[in-house]
Write a protein that holds these residues in place. Structure first.
Motif, PDB file in Angstrom:
ATOM      1  N   PRO A 173      15.291  -7.303   6.478  1.00  0.00           N
ATOM      2  CA  PRO A 173      16.421  -6.667   7.147  1.00  0.00           C
ATOM      3  C   PRO A 173      16.144  -5.185   7.401  1.00  0.00           C
ATOM      4  O   PRO A 173      15.623  -4.478   6.543  1.00  0.00           O
ATOM      5  N   ALA A 174      16.494  -4.747   8.594  1.00  0.00           N
ATOM      6  CA  ALA A 174      16.260  -3.349   8.945  1.00  0.00           C
ATOM      7  C   ALA A 174      17.239  -2.456   8.196  1.00  0.00           C
ATOM      8  O   ALA A 174      18.403  -2.807   8.001  1.00  0.00           O
ATOM      9  N   ALA A 175      16.764  -1.323   7.779  1.00  0.00           N
ATOM     10  CA  ALA A 175      17.668  -0.346   7.181  1.00  0.00           C
ATOM     11  C   ALA A 175      18.687   0.080   8.219  1.00  0.00           C
ATOM     12  O   ALA A 175      18.392   0.191   9.401  1.00  0.00           O
ATOM     13  N   ALA A 176      19.908   0.300   7.771  1.00  0.00           N
ATOM     14  CA  ALA A 176      20.995   0.562   8.706  1.00  0.00           C
ATOM     15  C   ALA A 176      20.694   1.756   9.606  1.00  0.00           C
ATOM     16  O   ALA A 176      21.007   1.756  10.780  1.00  0.00           O
ATOM     17  N   GLU A 177      20.036   2.775   9.041  1.00  0.00           N
ATOM     18  CA  GLU A 177      19.865   3.979   9.842  1.00  0.00           C
ATOM     19  C   GLU A 177      18.791   3.829  10.915  1.00  0.00           C
ATOM     20  O   GLU A 177      18.614   4.716  11.749  1.00  0.00           O
ATOM     21  N   THR A 178      18.036   2.721  10.905  1.00  0.00           N
ATOM     22  CA  THR A 178      16.954   2.579  11.873  1.00  0.00           C
ATOM     23  C   THR A 178      17.382   1.889  13.152  1.00  0.00           C
ATOM     24  O   THR A 178      16.610   1.840  14.102  1.00  0.00           O
ATOM     25  N   ALA A 179      18.537   1.321  13.225  1.00  0.00           N
ATOM     26  CA  ALA A 179      18.969   0.592  14.420  1.00  0.00           C
ATOM     27  C   ALA A 179      20.130   1.335  15.067  1.00  0.00           C
ATOM     28  O   ALA A 179      20.976   1.907  14.382  1.00  0.00           O
ATOM     29  N   PRO A 180      20.199   1.311  16.401  1.00  0.00           N
ATOM     30  CA  PRO A 180      21.268   2.048  17.082  1.00  0.00           C
ATOM     31  C   PRO A 180      22.639   1.481  16.753  1.00  0.00           C
ATOM     32  O   PRO A 180      22.839   0.267  16.750  1.00  0.00           O
ATOM     33  N   GLY A 181      23.556   2.368  16.444  1.00  0.00           N
ATOM     34  CA  GLY A 181      24.921   1.946  16.188  1.00  0.00           C
ATOM     35  C   GLY A 181      25.211   1.556  14.769  1.00  0.00           C
ATOM     36  O   GLY A 181      26.365   1.306  14.417  1.00  0.00           O
ATOM     37  N   CYS A 182      24.203   1.465  13.902  1.00  0.00           N
ATOM     38  CA  CYS A 182      24.448   1.057  12.518  1.00  0.00           C
ATOM     39  C   CYS A 182      25.051   2.213  11.722  1.00  0.00           C
ATOM     40  O   CYS A 182      24.887   3.382  12.056  1.00  0.00           O
ATOM     41  N   ASP A 183      25.736   1.853  10.664  1.00  0.00           N
ATOM     42  CA  ASP A 183      26.414   2.845   9.839  1.00  0.00           C
ATOM     43  C   ASP A 183      25.490   3.255   8.696  1.00  0.00           C
ATOM     44  O   ASP A 183      25.113   2.412   7.879  1.00  0.00           O
ATOM     45  N   PRO A 184      25.135   4.521   8.591  1.00  0.00           N
ATOM     46  CA  PRO A 184      24.181   4.936   7.549  1.00  0.00           C
ATOM     47  C   PRO A 184      24.756   4.941   6.143  1.00  0.00           C
ATOM     48  O   PRO A 184      23.996   5.078   5.181  1.00  0.00           O
ATOM     49  N   ILE A 185      26.073   4.787   5.973  1.00  0.00           N
ATOM     50  CA  ILE A 185      26.631   4.930   4.627  1.00  0.00           C
ATOM     51  C   ILE A 185      26.391   3.705   3.754  1.00  0.00           C
ATOM     52  O   ILE A 185      26.628   3.741   2.549  1.00  0.00           O
ATOM     53  N   ASP A 186      25.910   2.585   4.341  1.00  0.00           N
ATOM     54  CA  ASP A 186      25.606   1.393   3.547  1.00  0.00           C
ATOM     55  C   ASP A 186      24.319   0.799   4.123  1.00  0.00           C
ATOM     56  O   ASP A 186      24.352  -0.061   5.000  1.00  0.00           O
ATOM     57  N   PRO A 187      23.165   1.266   3.655  1.00  0.00           N
ATOM     58  CA  PRO A 187      21.899   0.929   4.310  1.00  0.00           C
ATOM     59  C   PRO A 187      21.374  -0.468   4.020  1.00  0.00           C
ATOM     60  O   PRO A 187      20.310  -0.828   4.527  1.00  0.00           O
ATOM     61  N   ALA A 188      22.077  -1.290   3.260  1.00  0.00           N
ATOM     62  CA  ALA A 188      21.550  -2.615   2.921  1.00  0.00           C
ATOM     63  C   ALA A 188      21.396  -3.504   4.143  1.00  0.00           C
ATOM     64  O   ALA A 188      20.503  -4.352   4.197  1.00  0.00           O
ATOM     65  N   ALA A 189      22.262  -3.351   5.129  1.00  0.00           N
ATOM     66  CA  ALA A 189      22.186  -4.155   6.352  1.00  0.00           C
ATOM     67  C   ALA A 189      23.027  -3.478   7.415  1.00  0.00           C
ATOM     68  O   ALA A 189      24.038  -2.839   7.114  1.00  0.00           O
ATOM     69  N   CYS A 190      22.591  -3.629   8.667  1.00  0.00           N
ATOM     70  CA  CYS A 190      23.421  -3.119   9.751  1.00  0.00           C
ATOM     71  C   CYS A 190      24.754  -3.855   9.722  1.00  0.00           C
ATOM     72  O   CYS A 190      24.835  -5.019   9.305  1.00  0.00           O
ATOM     73  N   LEU A 191      25.796  -3.181  10.146  1.00  0.00           N
ATOM     74  CA  LEU A 191      27.193  -3.637  10.160  1.00  0.00           C
ATOM     75  C   LEU A 191      27.870  -3.527   8.805  1.00  0.00           C
ATOM     76  O   LEU A 191      29.038  -3.895   8.672  1.00  0.00           O
ATOM     77  N   LEU A 192      27.164  -3.045   7.783  1.00  0.00           N
ATOM     78  CA  LEU A 192      27.849  -2.767   6.522  1.00  0.00           C
ATOM     79  C   LEU A 192      28.199  -1.285   6.463  1.00  0.00           C
ATOM     80  O   LEU A 192      27.442  -0.451   6.944  1.00  0.00           O
ATOM     81  N   PRO A 193      29.323  -0.898   5.855  1.00  0.00           N
ATOM     82  CA  PRO A 193      30.375  -1.812   5.399  1.00  0.00           C
ATOM     83  C   PRO A 193      31.113  -2.413   6.596  1.00  0.00           C
ATOM     84  O   PRO A 193      31.103  -1.856   7.696  1.00  0.00           O
ATOM     85  N   PHE A 194      31.730  -3.547   6.358  1.00  0.00           N
ATOM     86  CA  PHE A 194      32.417  -4.264   7.434  1.00  0.00           C
ATOM     87  C   PHE A 194      33.739  -4.790   6.907  1.00  0.00           C
ATOM     88  O   PHE A 194      33.790  -5.256   5.776  1.00  0.00           O
ATOM     89  N   PRO A 195      34.791  -4.746   7.731  1.00  0.00           N
ATOM     90  CA  PRO A 195      34.906  -4.126   9.047  1.00  0.00           C
ATOM     91  C   PRO A 195      35.033  -2.611   8.917  1.00  0.00           C
ATOM     92  O   PRO A 195      35.429  -2.110   7.871  1.00  0.00           O
ATOM     93  N   SER A 196      34.730  -1.932   9.992  1.00  0.00           N
ATOM     94  CA  SER A 196      34.765  -0.475   9.940  1.00  0.00           C
ATOM     95  C   SER A 196      35.038   0.088  11.327  1.00  0.00           C
ATOM     96  O   SER A 196      34.521  -0.412  12.322  1.00  0.00           O
ATOM     97  N   ASP A 197      35.832   1.153  11.363  1.00  0.00           N
ATOM     98  CA  ASP A 197      36.100   1.818  12.640  1.00  0.00           C
ATOM     99  C   ASP A 197      34.881   2.550  13.174  1.00  0.00           C
ATOM    100  O   ASP A 197      34.909   3.043  14.316  1.00  0.00           O
TER     101      ASP A 197
END
Length: 655
Positions: free
Chosen positions: A29-53
């Motif tokens: 799984p890509a670190a959250a900060e490496t993909a566009p639009g991902c949230d850096p505050i939870d790097p375990a997976a993109c879209l975490l934390p979810f749901p989020s504004d």
């Protein structure tokens, strides 16, 4: 309802065929900060934390003022990305959203997080997980669990609302004072620690995230939640009523305007007399309803066709053939029977209406039951459901067909009450109607019929009373807890092998499922009706220890719709909760309103984790097969009164 053997065989064959595909090993799984639009505050997976504004944008044209704006989503093992277009129509997230994060090493017991057996603990002042409605300041009840299906390195922290979140409302979440198995505090990750620190310069990658988070922290602080011990904080907006129910209401209203006060067109194709000692006549045929799907005839795999304004729109002349099957009891030849729609179980068909319990209900209490398919989730949809689990982009076709299915049921109900009585198949030898044309239309459904039936009840302009047998809502809660799901889980395991991704995927598809199952309509199922819809009363029959439909999700539904639970609900010691049926008011001898009855046939309590029961017999079918339960259902459907039929004690069934 157990899946028919032919359905299980079809799933096994499709799974085997898919397994023959060359599926490359899943990439880490890509670190959250490496993909566009991902949230850096939870790097375990993109879209975490979810749901989020973080995954929304401002939009003054929506009721919530936000719109979902996913850019990066999940990829399956073939490298296919989930296309976010359908999700991005929403103006917020599911009202039943499970909150997902990943907290390495967290021990929820040492942390003191509220478990499924003590929901009341979620509202303690010092609760380590806090969900607060920023509009009202109300603390929201929940339970927290770790994904029991995942290896330690990929276990999601799952926080499930014990009552659905309010439509259109905004919530802030705080995780604080978290501890590991040794009782040591868990520090926030590097990104969130920097966000909590001094102001970051505009060029810093975390500058925007810090700015947004400070608004969340301010909202939490206003409601008594400070920064001490904070591990993570974020916010999310719940979709509005218009976003959730708007498509179906548009279809319903437009279709019924075209119909007027008439019956829809129908064709009787088969009449069988003298069926058995309970049923005098079985009638099969087709009703025609306007189709809003993007293929003529609306075959499995169809999606909604949308006009330039984004609302469902008909292709010219497109109609849906709605197959029906009706069971007319022998008593109808003496006194006309009351009309009732019947909803079938998991991936079944209208033929379930000839089940023994339905025939007994018809014969004992004077109902004529007519059923059609829950298209989108009927037997004919199995191949498409499997393909949708292999590529979650395709899940819109499941959700869209279920919305058309709601309209199909509305049209079958109109034919029952405005057309069938004039056809000789529904008349005796003298030409008198076998259907009581003066009685209101009602609904009775089981299992999937109890789940989807909640949505139908909320949108139907004709149904005022409904029985939901072994029901619940929110498939994102139900799937992992159902003994029916492992067959389908094989597909997810093959195409989305990472267990953390699976939970994110289930959360995503719930956003689409909301448009066609009870979870998206629960706030309007009873005394806050949708526009153009009457108030309703609902009777829920829950099987204690159910292997297929988790009773805990029925409890969430009861809290959301304002149902009371019959007391005493179960015998002492049967339920391990600190406060059994927390937050659900009780009633005794009778109740004029919506209610939940627990039917206990001695099966063990389900696991306390998000796993299916494996011990004891499955009581799933017991309530509908019990004469007292059927008598209670009949009284309710005829009068709206929930009568105690259990002698003042718990409702116990001897299987």
């Amino acid at each position: 309802m157990r899946l028919p053997q032919r359905t299980l065989s079809a799933i096994a064959a499709l799974a085997a065929s898919l397994a023959l595909l060359t599926v490359p090993p899943a990439a880490p799984p890509a670190a959250a900060e490496t993909a566009p639009g991902c949230d850096p505050i939870d790097p375990a997976a993109c879209l975490l934390p979810f749901p989020s504004d973080w995954y929304t944008v401002a939009d003054s044209g929506t009721p919530t003022g936000r719109r979902v704006h996913l850019r990066t989503t999940l990829r399956n093992a073939l490298g296919q990305a989930v296309r976010p277009d359908e999700w991005n129509r929403a103006d917020g997230f599911s009202p039943g959203s499970m909150l997902l994060s990943r907290v390495p090493g967290v021990d929820l017991t040492r942390t003191g997080a509220a478990p499924i057996t003590d929901i009341g603990a979620s509202l303690r002042d010092d609760a380590p997980i806090v969900i607060v409605d920023t509009r009202t300041g109300e603390r929201w009840p929940y339970w927290a669990e770790l994904d029991a299906n995942a290896p330690d390195g990929r276990k999601a922290l799952i926080v499930r609302p014990a009552r659905n979140f309010r439509e259109g409302h905004h919530y802030a979440v705080a995780l604080r004072n978290l501890r590991d198995a040794s009782g040591n505090p868990i520090a926030p990750n590097d990104a969130f620690a920097r966000i909590l620190g001094p102001a970051l310069p505009p060029g810093d990658p975390l500058h925007r995230r810090q700015r947004d988070t400070r608004n969340v922290l301010a909202a939490l602080d206003r409601h008594g939640v400070g920064r001490d011990g904070l591990y993570l904080a974020w916010d999310f907006t719940v979709a509005s009523r218009q976003s959730l129910a708007g498509p179906v209401l548009h279809m319903r209203d437009e279709a019924l305007r075209g119909l007027g006060d008439r019956s829809p067109s129908f064709l009787v194709t088969q009449v069988t007399d003298d069926v058995d000692d309970r049923i005098a006549r079985e009638v099969k045929g087709v009703v025609w309803a306007p189709s809003y799907l993007d293929q003529y005839g609306g075959l499995p795999g169809s999606a909604l066709h949308r006009g330039g304004d984004g609302r469902p729109a008909r292709l010219p002349g497109n109609s849906q053939a709605v197959p029906f099957q009706c069971e007319i009891p022998r008593s109808a030849f003496t006194e006309p029977a009351r009309p009732a729609l019947y909803g079938h179980g998991l991936l079944g068909s209208e033929g379930e209406v000839d089940a023994g319990n339905v025939k007994s209900m018809a014969a004992e209490h004077g109902f004529v039951f007519c059923a059609t398919r829950w298209i989108g989730m009927s037997e004919e949809d199995v191949p498409n459901v499997v393909s949708a689990l292999a590529d979650l982009t395709r899940f819109r076709t499941v959700a869209d067909r279920t919305q058309q299915g709601l309209l199909n049921f509305v049209f079958l109900g109109r034919a029952m009450t405005r057309g069938f009585a004039g056809h000789r198949a529904f008349q005796d030898a003298a030409g008198a109607s076998l259907i009581d044309t003066g009685a209101e239309l009602t609904f009775d459904g089981n299992s999937q019929g109890g789940i989807m039936g909640g949505a139908l009840t909320a949108v139907s302009p004709d149904i005022r009373r409904a029985v939901l047998g072994v029901p619940a809502m929110n498939y994102s809660t139900l799937l992992n807890r159902s003994s029916d799901f492992p067959q389908y889980g094989r597909i997810l395991d093959l195409f989305y092998p990472d267990k953390l991704d699976q939970q994110i995927g289930i959360a995503l598809i719930q956003m689409l499922w909301d448009r066609g199952e009870a979870n998206g309509y629960a706030w309007h199922m009873t005394d806050d009706p949708l526009p153009g819809t009457p108030e309703h009363r609902v009777l829920m029959h829950v099987a204690f220890g159910d292997h297929q439909v988790a009773p805990v999700a029925a409890e969430v539904q009861a809290r959301t719709i304002g149902a009371r639970v019959h007391a005493p609900a179960v015998r002492p010691g049967r339920k391990p909760d600190k406060v059994p049926y927390w937050g659900i008011p009780t009633f005794g001898a009778s109740h004029e309103g919506s209610a939940m009855i627990i039917w206990d046939s001695g099966s063990p309590h389900p696991p306390l984790s998000n796993t299916p029961p494996t011990e004891g017999r499955d009581p799933h079918s017991d309530p509908r097969n019990n004469a007292d339960a059927r008598r209670q259902k009949a009284i309710f459907l005829k009068t709206g009164v929930v009568r105690d039929v259990c002698g003042g004690g718990p409702c116990v069934i001897s299987p």
